[in-house]
Design an enzyme around this catalytic site. Structure first.
Site, PDB file in Angstrom:
ATOM      1  N   TYR A 116     -69.732 -21.768  43.902  1.00 36.71           N
ATOM      2  CA  TYR A 116     -69.188 -22.911  44.666  1.00 36.71           C
ATOM      3  C   TYR A 116     -67.708 -23.162  44.402  1.00 36.71           C
ATOM      4  O   TYR A 116     -67.114 -24.062  45.000  1.00 36.71           O
ATOM      5  CB  TYR A 116     -70.013 -24.180  44.450  1.00 36.71           C
ATOM      6  CG  TYR A 116     -70.052 -24.691  43.029  1.00 36.71           C
ATOM      7  CD1 TYR A 116     -71.145 -24.462  42.217  1.00 36.71           C
ATOM      8  CD2 TYR A 116     -68.982 -25.421  42.501  1.00 36.71           C
ATOM      9  CE1 TYR A 116     -71.200 -24.927  40.930  1.00 36.71           C
ATOM     10  CE2 TYR A 116     -69.024 -25.895  41.205  1.00 36.71           C
ATOM     11  CZ  TYR A 116     -70.131 -25.648  40.420  1.00 36.71           C
ATOM     12  OH  TYR A 116     -70.162 -26.116  39.140  1.00 36.71           O
TER      13      TYR A 116
ATOM     14  N   ASP B 123     -83.167 -25.862  40.046  1.00 37.47           N
ATOM     15  CA  ASP B 123     -82.399 -24.831  40.769  1.00 37.47           C
ATOM     16  C   ASP B 123     -83.264 -24.207  41.870  1.00 37.47           C
ATOM     17  O   ASP B 123     -82.788 -23.919  42.958  1.00 37.47           O
ATOM     18  CB  ASP B 123     -81.972 -23.699  39.820  1.00 37.47           C
ATOM     19  CG  ASP B 123     -80.848 -24.120  38.887  1.00 37.47           C
ATOM     20  OD1 ASP B 123     -80.091 -25.038  39.250  1.00 37.47           O
ATOM     21  OD2 ASP B 123     -80.725 -23.528  37.798  1.00 37.47           O
TER      22      ASP B 123
ATOM     23  N   ALA C  89     -78.943  -9.262  39.690  1.00 36.33           N
ATOM     24  CA  ALA C  89     -80.241  -9.209  39.017  1.00 36.33           C
ATOM     25  C   ALA C  89     -80.181  -9.918  37.666  1.00 36.33           C
ATOM     26  O   ALA C  89     -80.961  -9.646  36.767  1.00 36.33           O
ATOM     27  CB  ALA C  89     -80.684  -7.753  38.853  1.00 36.33           C
TER      28      ALA C  89
ATOM     29  N   ASN D 158     -83.589 -26.111  33.697  1.00 36.49           N
ATOM     30  CA  ASN D 158     -82.232 -26.650  33.865  1.00 36.49           C
ATOM     31  C   ASN D 158     -82.190 -28.178  33.832  1.00 36.49           C
ATOM     32  O   ASN D 158     -81.112 -28.765  33.846  1.00 36.49           O
ATOM     33  CB  ASN D 158     -81.573 -26.131  35.155  1.00 36.49           C
ATOM     34  CG  ASN D 158     -82.048 -26.878  36.375  1.00 36.49           C
ATOM     35  OD1 ASN D 158     -83.241 -27.171  36.491  1.00 36.49           O
ATOM     36  ND2 ASN D 158     -81.137 -27.223  37.262  1.00 36.49           N
TER      37      ASN D 158
ATOM     38  N   ALA E 132     -79.384 -15.925  37.405  1.00 34.17           N
ATOM     39  CA  ALA E 132     -79.389 -16.673  38.671  1.00 34.17           C
ATOM     40  C   ALA E 132     -80.226 -15.940  39.720  1.00 34.17           C
ATOM     41  O   ALA E 132     -80.937 -16.573  40.510  1.00 34.17           O
ATOM     42  CB  ALA E 132     -77.962 -16.868  39.165  1.00 34.17           C
TER      43      ALA E 132
ATOM     44  N   LYS F 246     -80.417 -22.016  29.050  1.00 36.95           N
ATOM     45  CA  LYS F 246     -81.494 -22.253  30.008  1.00 36.95           C
ATOM     46  C   LYS F 246     -82.844 -21.633  29.606  1.00 36.95           C
ATOM     47  O   LYS F 246     -83.890 -22.143  29.962  1.00 36.95           O
ATOM     48  CB  LYS F 246     -81.118 -21.692  31.382  1.00 36.95           C
ATOM     49  CG  LYS F 246     -80.196 -22.574  32.177  1.00 36.95           C
ATOM     50  CD  LYS F 246     -80.060 -22.044  33.590  1.00 36.95           C
ATOM     51  CE  LYS F 246     -79.002 -22.831  34.340  1.00 36.95           C
ATOM     52  NZ  LYS F 246     -78.988 -22.553  35.774  1.00 36.95           N
TER      53      LYS F 246
HETATM   54  P1  ATR Z   1     -76.178 -15.075  35.554  1.00 40.98           P
HETATM   55  O1  ATR Z   1     -77.127 -15.637  34.563  1.00 40.98           O
HETATM   56  O2  ATR Z   1     -75.087 -16.030  35.951  1.00 40.98           O
HETATM   57  O3  ATR Z   1     -76.840 -14.451  36.739  1.00 40.98           O
HETATM   58  P2  ATR Z   1     -75.805 -12.500  34.260  1.00 40.98           P
HETATM   59  O4  ATR Z   1     -77.197 -12.516  33.762  1.00 40.98           O
HETATM   60  O5  ATR Z   1     -74.720 -12.037  33.360  1.00 40.98           O
HETATM   61  O6  ATR Z   1     -75.350 -13.950  34.760  1.00 40.98           O
HETATM   62  O7  ATR Z   1     -75.765 -11.636  35.620  1.00 40.98           O
HETATM   63  C1  ATR Z   1     -74.616 -11.395  36.342  1.00 40.98           C
HETATM   64  C2  ATR Z   1     -74.956 -10.624  37.614  1.00 40.98           C
HETATM   65  O8  ATR Z   1     -73.735 -10.394  38.343  1.00 40.98           O
HETATM   66  C3  ATR Z   1     -75.547  -9.257  37.350  1.00 40.98           C
HETATM   67  O9  ATR Z   1     -76.398  -8.925  38.428  1.00 40.98           O
HETATM   68  C4  ATR Z   1     -74.298  -8.371  37.336  1.00 40.98           C
HETATM   69  O10 ATR Z   1     -74.542  -7.002  37.617  1.00 40.98           O
HETATM   70  P3  ATR Z   1     -74.963  -5.984  36.423  1.00 40.98           P
HETATM   71  O11 ATR Z   1     -76.429  -6.195  36.175  1.00 40.98           O
HETATM   72  O12 ATR Z   1     -74.672  -4.636  36.985  1.00 40.98           O
HETATM   73  O13 ATR Z   1     -74.107  -6.329  35.242  1.00 40.98           O
HETATM   74  C5  ATR Z   1     -73.520  -8.998  38.461  1.00 40.98           C
HETATM   75  N1  ATR Z   1     -72.072  -8.729  38.362  1.00 40.98           N
HETATM   76  C6  ATR Z   1     -71.201  -9.323  37.539  1.00 40.98           C
HETATM   77  N2  ATR Z   1     -69.953  -8.831  37.740  1.00 40.98           N
HETATM   78  C7  ATR Z   1     -70.054  -7.911  38.730  1.00 40.98           C
HETATM   79  C8  ATR Z   1     -69.118  -7.065  39.413  1.00 40.98           C
HETATM   80  N3  ATR Z   1     -67.822  -7.080  39.118  1.00 40.98           N
HETATM   81  N4  ATR Z   1     -69.590  -6.246  40.398  1.00 40.98           N
HETATM   82  C9  ATR Z   1     -70.914  -6.258  40.725  1.00 40.98           C
HETATM   83  N5  ATR Z   1     -71.834  -7.016  40.114  1.00 40.98           N
HETATM   84  C10 ATR Z   1     -71.418  -7.842  39.136  1.00 40.98           C
END
Ligand code: ATR
Length: 267
Positions: free
Chosen positions: A210, A101, A122, A86, A125, A65
Site C-alpha cells: 500500500y 488479514d 510464496a 495478527n 503474506a 505473527k
Molecule cells: P512476507 O512474510 O512479507 O510474505 P517473505 O516470507 O520474506 O515475506 O516473502 C517474500 C516474498 O516476496 C517471497 O515470495 C519472495 O520470493 P522468494 O521466495 O523467491 O524469496 C518474494 N520476493 C521478494 N523480493 C523479490 C524480488 N525482488 N523478486 C521476486 N520476488 C521477490
C-alpha cells in the site's frame, strides 16, 4: 478508564496503524489509545506478560505473527489454518488470537467465489492469501523460488506455475503478495506489461503493497484497462475488523481509507 491498544513488531517506524486507529477512536469519541511497541525478534517471550497486563488488545506484525500463536489461549479458524495471528484480544488475563488479514483480503476482493486467482509470491503474506481464498476459488501460485510455490500449492490445494504470462491467460484475479514495488523500490513490478497483456479484459489486479498507493504493477494494469484494487483496501479492512473484535464497533471504511490515503500522499 482509558483502554490501551498497540501494534507489536519490528521495525515499526513506518507503521500507519497508530494513526489509523487513533483517528477512528477520536472520531467515535472512544476513550482509547493505540501505540507502536517495538519488540525485537527473540524478545517476544519476555514481553507477553507486559502486554497482557497493560493492553486490551494488540495487532501483531512482522516478525511475530507466527511466534505469537504459542501464547494464545484460543484462536479463530483463519488463524489456525494460516498458522499466523495478527489480532489479539486480551480478556480476563487470557489471549485470544484472530487473523483479520484473511477476511480483510476476501472483503477487499469482493468475497470472490469460483474465481481463478493467480497469487504472486510464496512467503508469509502469500500463505495467508492462499489459505484465505482457497476454499472457494482455484489458486495458482507463481514465485521466484519455484520450490516455495510448489510447497504452498501442496498445502493449499492449489497449483504452482512457472510463467506468469501463461498462467494469467484464463485468470480472473491477479494478486501480488511480494514486496516487489514497495517504497523505496517503486520502479519495480512483480509482473511485466507483456505478462499482463495475455489476460482477459475483465482481469482484476490487486496489490497488497500500500506504499505507494499506486504501485508499478497497478499502474501497468490501469494502462491496460484492467480494474485495480490497491493495498489500502486490505489494510483498512484488517484494522476495522480488529476494532470489531476489541470494541464491537464497525468503523466507517471510507473515513479509514481517506485517513490512510491522506497520510500516504503527504510522503
Ligand atoms: P512476507 O512474510 O512479507 O510474505 P517473505 O516470507 O520474506 O515475506 O516473502 C517474500 C516474498 O516476496 C517471497 O515470495 C519472495 O520470493 P522468494 O521466495 O523467491 O524469496 C518474494 N520476493 C521478494 N523480493 C523479490 C524480488 N525482488 N523478486 C521476486 N520476488 C521477490
Amino acid at each position: 478508564m482509558k483502554k490501551k491498544f498497540a501494534v507489536i513488531g519490528y521495525p515499526l517506524t513506518h507503521s500507519l496503524s497508530p494513526l489509523l486507529h487513533n483517528s477512528v477512536f477520536k472520531k467515535l469519541r472512544k476513550n482509547c489509545m493505540y501505540s507502536a511497541v517495538e519488540i525485537k525478534p527473540g524478545e517476544l517471550e519476555k514481553k507477553v506478560d507486559y502486554l497482557k497486563k497493560n493492553y486490551s488488545g494488540f495487532n501483531v506484525t512482522i516478525p511475530h505473527k507466527i511466534a505469537i500463536l504459542g501464547y494464545m489461549g484460543q484462536t479463530d479458524d483463519d488463524a489456525k489454518k494460516i498458522g499466523a495471528v495478527n489480532t489479539v484480544l486480551v480478556e480476563n488475563g487470557k489471549l485470544m488470537g484472530y487473523n483479520t488479514d484473511a477476511p480483510a483480503l476476501r472483503e477487499a476482493l469482493g468475497n470472490p467465489h469460483g474465481k481463478k486467482i493467480l497469487v504472486l509470491g510464496a512467503g508469509g503474506a502469500a500463505r495467508a492469501a492462499a489459505f484465505a481464498l482457497s476454499k472457494r476459488n482455484s489458486i495458482r501460485i507463481y514465485n521466484r523460488t519455484k520450490e516455495r510455490a510448489e510447497e504452498l500449492a501442496k498445502e493449499t490445494g492449489g497449483s504452482a506455475v512457472e510463467r506468469i504470462g501463461d498462467a494469467i491467460k484464463d485468470c480472473d484475479i491477479l494478486l501480488n503478495t511480494t514486496s516487489v514495488g514497495m517504497h523505496p523500490n517503486t520502479g519495480e513490478s512483480p509482473a511485466s506489461t507483456k505478462d499482463l497483456m495475455n489476460a482477459k479484459k475483465n482481469l482484476v489486479v490487486c496489490d497488497i503493497v500500500y506504499n505507494p498507493i499506486k504501485t508499478k504493477l497497478l499502474a501497468i494494469a490501469e494502462q491496460l484497462g484492467y480494474r485495480t484494487i490497491s493495498g489500502v483496501e486490505m489494510f483498512v479492512r484488517q484494522a476495522a475488523l480488529s476494532e470489531k473484535i476489541w470494541l464491537g464497533i464497525e468503523p466507517d471504511i471510507k473515513f479509514m481509507r481517506e485517513t490512510v490515503v491522506k497520510e500516504l500522499e503527504k510522503k
